[in-house]
Scaffold this motif. Structure first.
Motif, mmCIF file in Angstrom:
data_model
loop_
_atom_site.group_PDB
_atom_site.id
_atom_site.type_symbol
_atom_site.label_atom_id
_atom_site.label_comp_id
_atom_site.label_asym_id
_atom_site.label_seq_id
_atom_site.Cartn_x
_atom_site.Cartn_y
_atom_site.Cartn_z
ATOM 1 N N VAL A 148 -56.061 -25.741 61.403
ATOM 2 C CA VAL A 148 -56.506 -24.661 60.527
ATOM 3 C C VAL A 148 -58.027 -24.680 60.539
ATOM 4 O O VAL A 148 -58.668 -25.303 59.691
ATOM 5 C CB VAL A 148 -55.947 -24.836 59.096
ATOM 6 C CG1 VAL A 148 -56.318 -23.640 58.233
ATOM 7 C CG2 VAL A 148 -54.430 -25.013 59.122
ATOM 8 N N SER A 149 -58.614 -24.013 61.527
ATOM 9 C CA SER A 149 -60.053 -24.122 61.698
ATOM 10 C C SER A 149 -60.642 -22.837 62.262
ATOM 11 O O SER A 149 -59.975 -22.056 62.931
ATOM 12 C CB SER A 149 -60.393 -25.302 62.622
ATOM 13 O OG SER A 149 -59.759 -25.146 63.883
ATOM 14 N N ASP A 150 -61.903 -22.655 61.973
ATOM 15 C CA ASP A 150 -62.694 -21.511 62.390
ATOM 16 C C ASP A 150 -63.003 -21.647 63.881
ATOM 17 O O ASP A 150 -63.636 -22.618 64.304
ATOM 18 C CB ASP A 150 -63.990 -21.498 61.563
ATOM 19 C CG ASP A 150 -64.873 -20.302 61.820
ATOM 20 O OD1 ASP A 150 -64.670 -19.599 62.827
ATOM 21 O OD2 ASP A 150 -65.797 -20.078 61.007
ATOM 22 N N ARG A 151 -62.576 -20.665 64.668
ATOM 23 C CA ARG A 151 -62.773 -20.772 66.112
ATOM 24 C C ARG A 151 -64.245 -20.680 66.514
ATOM 25 O O ARG A 151 -64.613 -21.022 67.640
ATOM 26 C CB ARG A 151 -61.960 -19.701 66.839
ATOM 27 C CG ARG A 151 -62.339 -18.274 66.515
ATOM 28 C CD ARG A 151 -61.567 -17.285 67.381
ATOM 29 N NE ARG A 151 -61.885 -15.907 67.044
ATOM 30 C CZ ARG A 151 -61.018 -15.020 66.643
ATOM 31 N NH1 ARG A 151 -59.754 -15.371 66.487
ATOM 32 N NH2 ARG A 151 -61.383 -13.775 66.394
ATOM 33 N N GLN A 152 -65.110 -20.219 65.593
ATOM 34 C CA GLN A 152 -66.530 -20.098 65.900
ATOM 35 C C GLN A 152 -67.346 -21.299 65.423
ATOM 36 O O GLN A 152 -68.559 -21.320 65.615
ATOM 37 C CB GLN A 152 -67.096 -18.822 65.257
ATOM 38 C CG GLN A 152 -66.593 -17.535 65.892
ATOM 39 C CD GLN A 152 -67.385 -16.329 65.442
ATOM 40 O OE1 GLN A 152 -67.983 -16.329 64.367
ATOM 41 N NE2 GLN A 152 -67.408 -15.288 66.267
ATOM 42 N N ALA A 153 -66.700 -22.282 64.815
ATOM 43 C CA ALA A 153 -67.423 -23.435 64.271
ATOM 44 C C ALA A 153 -66.829 -24.733 64.813
ATOM 45 O O ALA A 153 -65.634 -24.984 64.651
ATOM 46 C CB ALA A 153 -67.357 -23.426 62.742
ATOM 47 N N LEU A 154 -67.646 -25.541 65.453
ATOM 48 C CA LEU A 154 -67.171 -26.805 65.996
ATOM 49 C C LEU A 154 -67.068 -27.849 64.894
ATOM 50 O O LEU A 154 -67.983 -28.005 64.078
ATOM 51 C CB LEU A 154 -68.126 -27.303 67.081
ATOM 52 C CG LEU A 154 -68.219 -26.446 68.343
ATOM 53 C CD1 LEU A 154 -69.279 -27.014 69.286
ATOM 54 C CD2 LEU A 154 -66.868 -26.362 69.037
ATOM 55 N N PRO A 155 -65.957 -28.587 64.844
ATOM 56 C CA PRO A 155 -65.810 -29.609 63.795
ATOM 57 C C PRO A 155 -66.782 -30.765 63.987
ATOM 58 O O PRO A 155 -67.044 -31.200 65.104
ATOM 59 C CB PRO A 155 -64.354 -30.067 63.946
ATOM 60 C CG PRO A 155 -63.941 -29.665 65.311
ATOM 61 C CD PRO A 155 -64.754 -28.476 65.686
ATOM 62 N N GLU A 156 -67.322 -31.253 62.863
ATOM 63 C CA GLU A 156 -68.219 -32.401 62.874
ATOM 64 C C GLU A 156 -67.478 -33.696 62.555
ATOM 65 O O GLU A 156 -67.918 -34.777 62.940
ATOM 66 C CB GLU A 156 -69.345 -32.184 61.857
ATOM 67 C CG GLU A 156 -70.212 -30.971 62.173
ATOM 68 C CD GLU A 156 -71.310 -30.736 61.145
ATOM 69 O OE1 GLU A 156 -71.330 -31.455 60.128
ATOM 70 O OE2 GLU A 156 -72.140 -29.837 61.358
ATOM 71 N N LEU A 157 -66.390 -33.593 61.825
ATOM 72 C CA LEU A 157 -65.532 -34.730 61.492
ATOM 73 C C LEU A 157 -64.202 -34.181 61.008
ATOM 74 O O LEU A 157 -64.007 -32.970 60.919
ATOM 75 C CB LEU A 157 -66.160 -35.621 60.428
ATOM 76 C CG LEU A 157 -66.257 -35.080 58.993
ATOM 77 C CD1 LEU A 157 -66.405 -36.241 58.014
ATOM 78 C CD2 LEU A 157 -67.432 -34.136 58.819
ATOM 79 N N TYR A 158 -63.278 -35.064 60.734
ATOM 80 C CA TYR A 158 -61.994 -34.606 60.189
ATOM 81 C C TYR A 158 -61.503 -35.609 59.158
ATOM 82 O O TYR A 158 -61.874 -36.783 59.166
ATOM 83 C CB TYR A 158 -60.949 -34.407 61.291
ATOM 84 C CG TYR A 158 -60.421 -35.676 61.919
ATOM 85 C CD1 TYR A 158 -59.297 -36.340 61.404
ATOM 86 C CD2 TYR A 158 -61.044 -36.231 63.035
ATOM 87 C CE1 TYR A 158 -58.825 -37.502 61.978
ATOM 88 C CE2 TYR A 158 -60.589 -37.392 63.616
ATOM 89 C CZ TYR A 158 -59.470 -38.027 63.083
ATOM 90 O OH TYR A 158 -59.011 -39.196 63.650
ATOM 91 N N PHE A 159 -60.669 -35.095 58.249
ATOM 92 C CA PHE A 159 -59.991 -35.935 57.273
ATOM 93 C C PHE A 159 -58.499 -35.898 57.534
ATOM 94 O O PHE A 159 -57.963 -34.906 58.045
ATOM 95 C CB PHE A 159 -60.295 -35.464 55.847
ATOM 96 C CG PHE A 159 -61.744 -35.555 55.486
ATOM 97 C CD1 PHE A 159 -62.443 -36.738 55.683
ATOM 98 C CD2 PHE A 159 -62.413 -34.471 54.943
ATOM 99 C CE1 PHE A 159 -63.791 -36.835 55.350
ATOM 100 C CE2 PHE A 159 -63.759 -34.557 54.603
ATOM 101 C CZ PHE A 159 -64.453 -35.743 54.813
ATOM 102 N N GLN A 160 -57.836 -36.977 57.165
ATOM 103 C CA GLN A 160 -56.402 -37.105 57.406
ATOM 104 C C GLN A 160 -55.718 -37.585 56.133
ATOM 105 O O GLN A 160 -56.232 -38.465 55.435
ATOM 106 C CB GLN A 160 -56.164 -38.103 58.540
ATOM 107 C CG GLN A 160 -54.754 -38.132 59.081
ATOM 108 C CD GLN A 160 -54.681 -38.987 60.337
ATOM 109 O OE1 GLN A 160 -55.320 -40.033 60.441
ATOM 110 N NE2 GLN A 160 -53.907 -38.554 61.309
#
Length: 332
Positions: free
Chosen positions: A66-78
């Motif tokens: 569930v993420s914005d296709r125009q914004a690269l992720p910097e980190l993730y939570f689980q």
């Protein structure tokens, strides 16, 4: 940019305007949310009220990015779980936005982080990686800068000794519920040793976390036990989750308040498109406008009710039927 003004929201019209802007942005840029809205045959241009916005079932974070296709992720939570299967993943494209949300919400309801010593009794979260709760407490510790800041796994004796040396200082103990109860059990077993010389300054913030670890109890029962055990009325609660970037706080009595960029709606537990009146129990929908690069509109599996500017969390919906998203949930 949408993020530039969410922390300045002060009015209901201002919130509605920002929410509608965010909804249309996410429809255009978050693929799984767009598919969900299309599946429900909702025209985004016809949505003009909060109650008309589709709320994405929180389970979608377990099966989809569930993420914005125009914004690269910097980190993730689980999310937490006993295995790596079916854990929610939340990709964070703006780490600074999350930090700002943490600090502004904490400052609004508790005070400046620099004023406090932070202790963490969060064993189940420390024992895994990518916890949003640990990130939050880490950030508050960094802002605080106090040398006494620190975490405790199961060393109750060390925590007891430290609390007894911090009399007169402002201390916040963040604790998962079962760990706080275990700590009080340990203190009781110490044959009456006094544990709360710092009780006048101590604030305990419980973060939930009872499932599968201790006998289930209501939030009111938990708060009562903690108040008696820690000998203070300052038993607060924090409400958030892996899929959010904002926190609500309760300063007692299981009554949470949201910061200005976050709002709770209560839907009918049997009909996700119907909403309950104020004071009626239903399932919690959350609008978190800091969630710009994932989904700001989330249908949780928590039960609760809203009264005026506050809400209560009353439990969980078990084995519920997720309507309107079965097609998307089954996609891989």
């Amino acid at each position: 940019m949408l993020a530039s003004h969410i922390f300045d929201i002060r009015t209901e019209p201002g919130f509605l305007k920002a929410a509608l802007e965010t909804f249309r942005y996410q429809y255009n840029h978050v693929e799984v949310y767009r598919k969900f809205v299309d599946y429900l045959k909702i025209n985004p241009d016809e949505v003009t009220e909060l109650s008309e916005i589709p709320f994405l079932p929180i389970e979608m974070f377990k099966n989809h990015s569930v993420s914005d296709r125009q914004a690269l992720p910097e980190l993730y939570f689980q999310s937490s779980g006993t295995t790596r299967m079916n854990l929610s993943m939340h990709y964070i494209a703006d780490e600074d936005l999350y930090k700002e949300s943490i600090e502004k919400s904490f400052g609004q309801f508790i005070g400046p982080p620099e004023d406090y010593i932070f202790l963490g009794l969060l064993p189940s979260y420390l024992e895994r990686q990518n916890s949003s709760l640990i990130y939050m407490v880490d950030y508050l510790m960094t802002k605080s800068g106090k040398p006494e800041n620190g975490y405790f796994l199961y060393d109750h004796a060390e925590l007891l000794e430290l609390l007894n040396t911090l009399a007169g200082k402002k201390v916040i103990l963040f604790g998962v519920s079962f760990a706080l109860l275990d700590f009080l059990d340990y203190c009781t077993a110490q044959q009456g040793e006094k544990i709360l010389n710092a009780s006048e300054q101590l604030i305990v913030i419980e973060t939930g976390g009872m499932k599968g670890r201790k006998e289930e109890m209501t939030k009111d029962e938990l708060l009562s036990i903690l108040q008696q055990g820690f000998k203070t009325d300052k038993i607060y609660s924090e409400y958030s989750m892996t899929e959010l970037l904002s926190q609500a706080y309760s300063l007692g009595k299981n009554e949470y308040r949201c910061p200005g960029w976050m709002k709770i709606l209560v839907r009918n537990a049997e009909d996700p498109f119907a909403y309950e009146k104020e004071g009626r129990t239903g399932a919690i929908n959350i609008i978190d406008l800091a969630n710009i690069h994932s989904c700001a509109f989330i249908a949780t599996q928590d039960l609760g009710k809203v009264t005026e500017d506050r809400f209560q969390v009353l439990g969980r919906i078990d084995h519920s039927d997720i309507r309107g998203c079965s097609l998307l949930v089954s996609e891989q």
